[in-house]
Design an enzyme around this catalytic site. Structure first.
Site, PDB file in Angstrom:
ATOM      1  N   ASN A  44      72.885  -0.083  33.777  1.00 18.61           N
ATOM      2  CA  ASN A  44      73.283  -0.734  32.643  1.00 18.61           C
ATOM      3  C   ASN A  44      73.919  -2.083  33.060  1.00 18.61           C
ATOM      4  OD1 ASN A  44      74.463  -1.380  30.369  1.00 18.61           O
ATOM      5  ND2 ASN A  44      75.754   0.296  30.193  1.00 18.61           N
ATOM      6  N   TRP A  45      73.209  -2.897  32.752  1.00 18.71           N
ATOM      7  CA  TRP A  45      73.832  -4.329  33.237  1.00 18.71           C
ATOM      8  C   TRP A  45      74.960  -4.866  32.182  1.00 18.71           C
ATOM      9  CZ3 TRP A  45      69.947  -8.491  35.389  1.00 18.71           C
ATOM     10  CH2 TRP A  45      69.457  -7.743  36.787  1.00 18.71           C
ATOM     11  N   LYS A  46      75.208  -4.187  31.161  1.00 17.67           N
ATOM     12  CA  LYS A  46      76.067  -4.674  30.091  1.00 17.67           C
ATOM     13  C   LYS A  46      75.949  -6.178  29.752  1.00 17.67           C
ATOM     14  CE  LYS A  46      79.086  -1.017  31.702  1.00 17.67           C
ATOM     15  NZ  LYS A  46      80.421  -0.257  31.949  1.00 17.67           N
ATOM     16  N   HIS A 101      76.947   4.182  23.608  1.00 18.78           N
ATOM     17  CA  HIS A 101      77.639   3.927  25.026  1.00 18.78           C
ATOM     18  C   HIS A 101      79.275   3.755  24.379  1.00 18.78           C
ATOM     19  CE1 HIS A 101      79.595   1.746  28.330  1.00 18.78           C
ATOM     20  NE2 HIS A 101      78.622   2.325  28.947  1.00 18.78           N
ATOM     21  N   GLU A 151      79.522  10.479  30.105  1.00 21.46           N
ATOM     22  CA  GLU A 151      80.360   9.222  30.633  1.00 21.46           C
ATOM     23  C   GLU A 151      81.655   9.393  30.111  1.00 21.46           C
ATOM     24  OE1 GLU A 151      77.575   5.733  32.156  1.00 21.46           O
ATOM     25  OE2 GLU A 151      78.162   5.399  29.684  1.00 21.46           O
ATOM     26  N   GLY A 181      84.028   2.017  34.906  1.00 18.09           N
ATOM     27  CA  GLY A 181      84.669   0.842  35.522  1.00 18.09           C
ATOM     28  C   GLY A 181      86.010   0.785  36.349  1.00 18.09           C
ATOM     29  N   SER A 206      81.623   4.922  37.440  1.00 18.87           N
ATOM     30  CA  SER A 206      82.244   4.527  38.707  1.00 18.87           C
ATOM     31  C   SER A 206      81.116   5.195  39.898  1.00 18.87           C
ATOM     32  CB  SER A 206      83.522   4.833  39.266  1.00 18.87           C
ATOM     33  OG  SER A 206      84.047   3.972  38.129  1.00 18.87           O
ATOM     34  N   GLY A 260      76.701   1.375  36.215  1.00 17.79           N
ATOM     35  CA  GLY A 260      77.153  -0.008  35.411  1.00 17.79           C
ATOM     36  C   GLY A 260      77.142  -1.042  36.677  1.00 17.79           C
ATOM     37  N   GLY A 261      78.283  -1.190  37.209  1.00 17.47           N
ATOM     38  CA  GLY A 261      78.831  -2.050  38.202  1.00 17.47           C
ATOM     39  C   GLY A 261      77.819  -2.462  39.084  1.00 17.47           C
TER      40      GLY A 261
HETATM   41  P1  PGA Z   1      80.440   1.754  36.069  1.00 15.67           P
HETATM   42  O1  PGA Z   1      79.924   1.982  34.117  1.00 15.67           O
HETATM   43  O2  PGA Z   1      79.341   2.469  36.761  1.00 15.67           O
HETATM   44  O3  PGA Z   1      80.603   0.358  36.067  1.00 15.67           O
HETATM   45  O4  PGA Z   1      81.714   2.711  35.607  1.00 15.67           O
HETATM   46  C1  PGA Z   1      78.944   3.108  33.882  1.00 15.67           C
HETATM   47  C2  PGA Z   1      78.334   2.896  32.450  1.00 15.67           C
HETATM   48  O5  PGA Z   1      79.395   2.396  31.543  1.00 15.67           O
HETATM   49  O6  PGA Z   1      77.311   3.022  32.052  1.00 15.67           O
END
Ligand code: PGA
Length: 249
Positions: free
Chosen positions: A13-15, A97, A167, A173, A212, A233-234
């Site tokens: 998920n690149w947000k 999300h 999640e 994050g 994370s 995410g990240g």
């Molecule tokens: P993260 O995000 O891996 O940066 O914690 C996960 C997400 O929001 O899907």
């Protein structure tokens, strides 16, 4: 086949990240993952969907949108509908999300309607659920997640068009990945809860963990019972890190 629920799913998920020139990294990623036995999906911002669909044609990488509106069209400034995602070539969409739920208040709201619209437009949905720290500290997390599932999963769902992502908000994050015990218990709870849903009589959907996930902890997380993949995410922004996560399955 766009999605095989019997394989591990690794989703990125690149947000609100990524520009046209990041296409080069996606091309490098495709070269690294071709031949892998997994569902691998990237969720770039809307602006990059068509471009990424184009470069991932004939590869095992699939592309999805990060949200959609529950209506097909209309006066909804700033929104994107499920038919639009389908038209752009997306095969998947993330619904509910926590960062999107937060914009629309705490309730599940129209998550179910969005998911149904996505299914009607031939999109496979990743429905996200997750409690915040307060709910967990009160010991209410199991009830909270059961209720979110009941409020979010529509009658149109089945094992082939629906994926659930657990999640926990406190893990997203933050670097505070949930412990193996936390993940194991909650995934078992989700699995048991879904078994009672009529639409999953023929088999439960895949359940992903998100929060994370990184190349160091992915292997351990993917080995936990009832964890069928990860939503990243990240660490999905860097193609080498994302590839390491894929390879740790
Ligand atoms: P993260 O995000 O891996 O940066 O914690 C996960 C997400 O929001 O899907």
């Amino acid at each position: 086949m766009k999605f095989n629920p019997d394989l591990v799913t690794i989703a990125g998920n690149w947000k609100m990240n990524g520009h046209i020139d990041t296409s080069v990294d996606v091309e490098k990623l495709i070269n690294l993952i071709n031949g892998d036995d997994a569902n691998i999906i990237l969720f770039p911002p809307y602006t990059l969907i068509s471009q990424f669909v184009h470069i991932s044609k004939n590869s095992i990488l699939s592309i999805g949108g990060q949200d959609c509106h529950h209506k097909d069209s209309g006066a909804f400034t700033g929104s994107i509908s499920a038919p639009m995602l389908h038209d752009a070539g997306a095969d998947f969409v993330i619904i509910g999300h926590s960062e999107v739920r937060a914009l629309h208040g705490k309730g599940s709201g129209n998550i179910m309607n969005k998911t149904q619209s996505a299914h009607e437009n031939d999109l496979i949905t990743i429905i996200c659920v997750g409690e915040d720290r307060e709910v967990r500290l009160q010991g209410e997390h199991y009830n909270f997640i059961s209720k979110q599932l009941e409020d979010s999963v529509p009658r149109t769902s089945n094992r082939n068009n629906t994926i659930i992502a657990y999640e926990p908000i406190w893990a997203i994050g933050t670097g505070n990945t949930a412990t193996t015990a936390d993940i194991k218990e909650m995934h078992a709870h989700i699995n048991n809860t879904l078994q009672d849903f009529d639409m999953f009589k023929k088999g439960n959907p895949s359940i992903l963990y998100g929060g994370s996930v990184n190349p160091k902890n992915a292997g351990q997380i993917l080995s936990i019972n009832n964890v069928n993949g990860v939503l990243v995410g990240g660490s999905s922004l860097d193609h080498l890190q994302f590839n390491e996560i894929i390879k740790s399955k």
